[in-house]
Design a protein around this motif. Structure first.
Motif, PDB file in Angstrom:
ATOM      1  N   VAL A 107     -11.422  55.038 -82.503  1.00 19.75           N
ATOM      2  CA  VAL A 107     -10.919  55.282 -81.148  1.00 19.75           C
ATOM      3  C   VAL A 107     -11.761  54.528 -80.124  1.00 19.75           C
ATOM      4  CG1 VAL A 107     -10.590  57.078 -79.391  1.00 19.75           C
ATOM      5  CG2 VAL A 107      -9.927  57.511 -81.771  1.00 19.75           C
ATOM      6  N   PHE A 108     -13.066  54.393 -80.408  1.00 16.66           N
ATOM      7  CA  PHE A 108     -13.986  53.769 -79.453  1.00 16.66           C
ATOM      8  C   PHE A 108     -14.340  52.338 -79.856  1.00 16.66           C
ATOM      9  CE2 PHE A 108     -14.417  58.294 -78.776  1.00 16.66           C
ATOM     10  CZ  PHE A 108     -14.406  58.384 -77.389  1.00 16.66           C
ATOM     11  N   SER A 109     -13.419  51.669 -80.544  1.00 17.17           N
ATOM     12  CA  SER A 109     -13.610  50.253 -80.863  1.00 17.17           C
ATOM     13  C   SER A 109     -13.640  49.441 -79.576  1.00 17.17           C
ATOM     14  CB  SER A 109     -12.474  49.745 -81.754  1.00 17.17           C
ATOM     15  OG  SER A 109     -11.249  49.707 -81.013  1.00 17.17           O
ATOM     16  N   HIS A 110     -14.212  48.234 -79.651  1.00 14.54           N
ATOM     17  CA  HIS A 110     -14.307  47.389 -78.455  1.00 14.54           C
ATOM     18  C   HIS A 110     -12.924  47.119 -77.867  1.00 14.54           C
ATOM     19  CE1 HIS A 110     -15.692  44.295 -75.711  1.00 14.54           C
ATOM     20  NE2 HIS A 110     -14.749  43.495 -76.189  1.00 14.54           N
ATOM     21  N   ARG A 111     -11.944  46.877 -78.717  1.00 15.19           N
ATOM     22  CA  ARG A 111     -10.596  46.578 -78.225  1.00 15.19           C
ATOM     23  C   ARG A 111     -10.027  47.746 -77.436  1.00 15.19           C
ATOM     24  NH1 ARG A 111      -5.741  45.860 -82.424  1.00 15.19           N
ATOM     25  NH2 ARG A 111      -6.158  48.090 -82.574  1.00 15.19           N
ATOM     26  N   ASN A 112     -10.175  48.967 -77.979  1.00 10.85           N
ATOM     27  CA  ASN A 112      -9.627  50.127 -77.285  1.00 10.85           C
ATOM     28  C   ASN A 112     -10.364  50.393 -75.977  1.00 10.85           C
ATOM     29  OD1 ASN A 112      -7.667  50.636 -79.213  1.00 10.85           O
ATOM     30  ND2 ASN A 112      -8.987  51.995 -80.421  1.00 10.85           N
ATOM     31  N   ASN A 115      -9.353  47.887 -73.319  1.00 10.57           N
ATOM     32  CA  ASN A 115      -7.993  48.163 -72.851  1.00 10.57           C
ATOM     33  C   ASN A 115      -7.958  49.235 -71.767  1.00 10.57           C
ATOM     34  OD1 ASN A 115      -6.753  46.290 -74.492  1.00 10.57           O
ATOM     35  ND2 ASN A 115      -6.225  47.756 -76.100  1.00 10.57           N
ATOM     36  N   LEU A 116      -8.998  50.081 -71.728  1.00  5.94           N
ATOM     37  CA  LEU A 116      -9.053  51.162 -70.743  1.00  5.94           C
ATOM     38  C   LEU A 116      -9.793  50.756 -69.473  1.00  5.94           C
ATOM     39  CD1 LEU A 116      -9.845  54.066 -73.236  1.00  5.94           C
ATOM     40  CD2 LEU A 116      -7.639  53.581 -72.160  1.00  5.94           C
ATOM     41  N   ALA A 117     -10.336  49.534 -69.439  1.00 10.92           N
ATOM     42  CA  ALA A 117     -11.125  49.087 -68.290  1.00 10.92           C
ATOM     43  C   ALA A 117     -10.356  49.093 -66.973  1.00 10.92           C
ATOM     44  CB  ALA A 117     -11.706  47.698 -68.566  1.00 10.92           C
ATOM     45  N   PRO A 118      -9.058  48.725 -66.939  1.00 11.56           N
ATOM     46  CA  PRO A 118      -8.355  48.759 -65.641  1.00 11.56           C
ATOM     47  C   PRO A 118      -8.376  50.132 -64.970  1.00 11.56           C
ATOM     48  CG  PRO A 118      -7.103  47.475 -67.236  1.00 11.56           C
ATOM     49  CD  PRO A 118      -8.226  48.127 -67.999  1.00 11.56           C
ATOM     50  N   ALA A 401     -20.919  55.512 -76.328  1.00 12.99           N
ATOM     51  CA  ALA A 401     -21.929  54.777 -75.555  1.00 12.99           C
ATOM     52  C   ALA A 401     -21.351  53.519 -74.903  1.00 12.99           C
ATOM     53  CB  ALA A 401     -23.117  54.429 -76.448  1.00 12.99           C
ATOM     54  N   SER A 402     -20.567  52.736 -75.647  1.00 18.10           N
ATOM     55  CA  SER A 402     -20.036  51.496 -75.083  1.00 18.10           C
ATOM     56  C   SER A 402     -19.035  51.793 -73.971  1.00 18.10           C
ATOM     57  CB  SER A 402     -19.378  50.647 -76.177  1.00 18.10           C
ATOM     58  OG  SER A 402     -18.294  51.341 -76.784  1.00 18.10           O
ATOM     59  N   PHE A 403     -18.265  52.863 -74.120  1.00 21.46           N
ATOM     60  CA  PHE A 403     -17.338  53.307 -73.080  1.00 21.46           C
ATOM     61  C   PHE A 403     -18.111  53.632 -71.804  1.00 21.46           C
ATOM     62  CE2 PHE A 403     -15.138  56.546 -70.703  1.00 21.46           C
ATOM     63  CZ  PHE A 403     -13.787  56.265 -70.811  1.00 21.46           C
ATOM     64  N   ALA A 404     -19.195  54.403 -71.954  1.00 22.39           N
ATOM     65  CA  ALA A 404     -19.981  54.833 -70.795  1.00 22.39           C
ATOM     66  C   ALA A 404     -20.635  53.654 -70.086  1.00 22.39           C
ATOM     67  CB  ALA A 404     -21.043  55.842 -71.243  1.00 22.39           C
ATOM     68  N   ILE A 405     -21.192  52.715 -70.850  1.00 20.60           N
ATOM     69  CA  ILE A 405     -21.848  51.560 -70.233  1.00 20.60           C
ATOM     70  C   ILE A 405     -20.832  50.694 -69.501  1.00 20.60           C
ATOM     71  CG2 ILE A 405     -23.036  49.392 -70.737  1.00 20.60           C
ATOM     72  CD1 ILE A 405     -24.890  51.799 -70.770  1.00 20.60           C
ATOM     73  N   GLN A 406     -19.694  50.447 -70.113  1.00 21.31           N
ATOM     74  CA  GLN A 406     -18.664  49.650 -69.443  1.00 21.31           C
ATOM     75  C   GLN A 406     -18.245  50.299 -68.126  1.00 21.31           C
ATOM     76  OE1 GLN A 406     -15.123  47.794 -71.536  1.00 21.31           O
ATOM     77  NE2 GLN A 406     -14.049  49.456 -70.469  1.00 21.31           N
TER      78      GLN A 406
END
Length: 459
Positions: A107-112, A115-118, A401-406
């Motif tokens: 679920v927390f792959s880089h691609r996913n 995709n949620l960045a907008p 972690a990658s979600f939070a940093i982004q």
């Protein structure tokens, strides 16, 4: 650099005893950390039961990576959180944790995440609009960051689903943390899990029960409706399965993990952003460098997910804020077998504490540890891995972690490029940890709007 030392917690210089520790922990959990813990590899004592605080990176590697099964999360941690988030990833142990982790990791792959960045960019823009609307009035940016990150997590979790009452979930989380998540004397004394904690029971039947009902209804509605557009976290979890056993999460397991992601996905990131803005405000040179970096990369357009890798200095501010004010400033484990750490005997049943706040300010690991210096992270390879644990480490490192940093880079970059932040005299935040390390009293800053960016060549 700033001539102002960032606010910090006053650590203990004399033994507190059981009642003293209880009273101190109710006000601020970090205030029970001995000051010597910032200078020694390990500190041990007894407060009702034996405890050890570990700050040695080698010993922490053993605990978090090599002997993980010996050091599961403590009963205190489970007692605090289980009424709200059940037996989810954050609390589960052994095989039950492993299958959930295997199911949720994709679920927390880089691609996913990208995709949620907008959604993150849009929330950052709304935050900038609210701050600008305040005009000459000071703004509590900590409060606005809670609103901003909750908007993000509600959208990426349920895609603005009309069946999901985000206010009810937010209210349930806040009420539980504020009223039922405080350490009780029974926890300090190591009372068994089956001994009732009346305050926690009361709130698990109130706001938390409402929160779970709301989430269950939204999950069942989504099962019937199916995905629509870019998959959100709920879509991805509904589709997910353990690659080894092919097991999928039932509604209760989905709900508990989604609530875990909601709690962790907005509270901790909001705190990191609040502290990052405070630190930037007390060091105008750092703020100018970050602003110049964002302008160089983005010009006048919004910060996007694709920009994150090109904003290393903004990331360094966030890394340093996580060092000085780690949201989980202290975590505890219960030793399940006799062991040895730093040459010291650990007995089965001992509480083994990782005081991350002290680790991140340790005089043997960091130069001038209480100072705000983002350049510490200019070369991340130079930072000893187990000396810096904002997201934990080992197999149980934070899955998001990658979600939070982004998210943090997008929001911080947006705000620093739009405003010049300065502190409000006499209104410094007070770092207080009950469940997370919050800026008590808020982070009150003056925000001067800046004109449109104009490259030097266009001047």
């Amino acid at each position: 650099m700033s001539d102002k030392t960032p606010v910090k917690v006053s650590l203990v210089t004399e033994p507190l005893g059981i009642l003293g520790s209880l009273n101190a922990a109710r006000r601020n959990v970090l205030s029970i950390i001995p000051e010597i813990a910032t200078r020694q590899p390990m500190v041990s004592g007894r407060t009702g039961k034996r405890w050890h605080m570990v700050m040695d990176p080698g010993a922490l590697r053993e605990m978090l990576l090599e002997r993980l099964d010996i050091y599961p999360k403590s009963l205190v941690t489970k007692n605090l959180l289980k009424p709200a988030i059940g037996d989810s990833l954050f609390i589960a142990e052994g095989a039950h944790w492993r299958w959930q982790r295997r199911t949720a990791a994709p679920v927390f792959s880089h691609r996913n995440v990208i995709n949620l960045a907008p959604i993150m960019t849009a929330a950052a823009e709304r935050s900038a609009e609210r701050i600008a609307a305040a005009g000459d009035r000071a703004v509590d940016v900590a409060e606005d960051m809670v609103r901003t990150t909750f908007d993000v997590i509600a959208e990426v979790t349920f895609s603005g689903d009309g069946m999901f009452d985000s206010d009810a979930v937010h209210r349930g989380i806040d009420n539980y943390i504020a009223e039922a998540g405080k350490i009780s004397l029974l926890d300090v004394l190591g009372a068994p899990d089956w001994v009732p904690r009346p305050g926690r029971l009361l709130f698990s039947r109130g706001a938390v029960s409402e929160m779970k009902t709301v989430a269950d209804q939204a999950i069942e509605a989504r099962r019937q409706r199916g995905p629509d557009g870019v998959p959100d976290l709920l879509d991805l979890l509904l589709e997910g399965e353990d690659p080894e056993t092919k097991r999928q999460m039932n509604t209760a397991e989905l709900r508990d993990n989604l609530l875990t992601f909601i709690v962790a996905g907005h509270e901790t990131t909001a705190l990191t952003l609040g502290w990052s803005l405070y630190l930037s405000a007390i060091d105008q040179e750092v703020q100018k460098r970050a602003r110049a970096e964002v302008h160089r990369v983005c010009g006048d357009r919004p910060v996007t997910g694709d920009d994150v890798a090109n904003l290393p200095f903004v990331r360094q501010i966030i890394d340093e804020a996580l060092r000085l004010y780690p949201p989980a400033g202290m975590v505890s484990r219960t030793a399940m077998a006799d062991d040895t750490l730093c040459g010291r005997e650990i007995r089965k049943g001992d509480t083994v504490i990782v005081p991350i706040y002290a680790l991140h300010r340790h005089h043997m690991l960091w130069e001038d540890p209480d100072a705000f210096r983002p350049d510490r992270f200019a070369d991340r390879k130079s930072v000893e891995r187990y000396a810096y644990l904002p997201f934990g480490d080992g197999p149980r490192i934070c899955i998001g972690a990658s979600f939070a940093i982004q998210e943090a880079v997008i929001i911080l970059g947006t705000l620093l490029s739009r405003f010049q932040f300065t502190p409000v005299a006499g209104r410094d935040p007070d770092p207080v940890m009950i469940l997370t390390l919050r800026p008590e009293g808020g982070v009150w800053l003056e925000a001067k709007p800046l004109g449109p960016f104009r490259p030097a060549s266009a001047a």
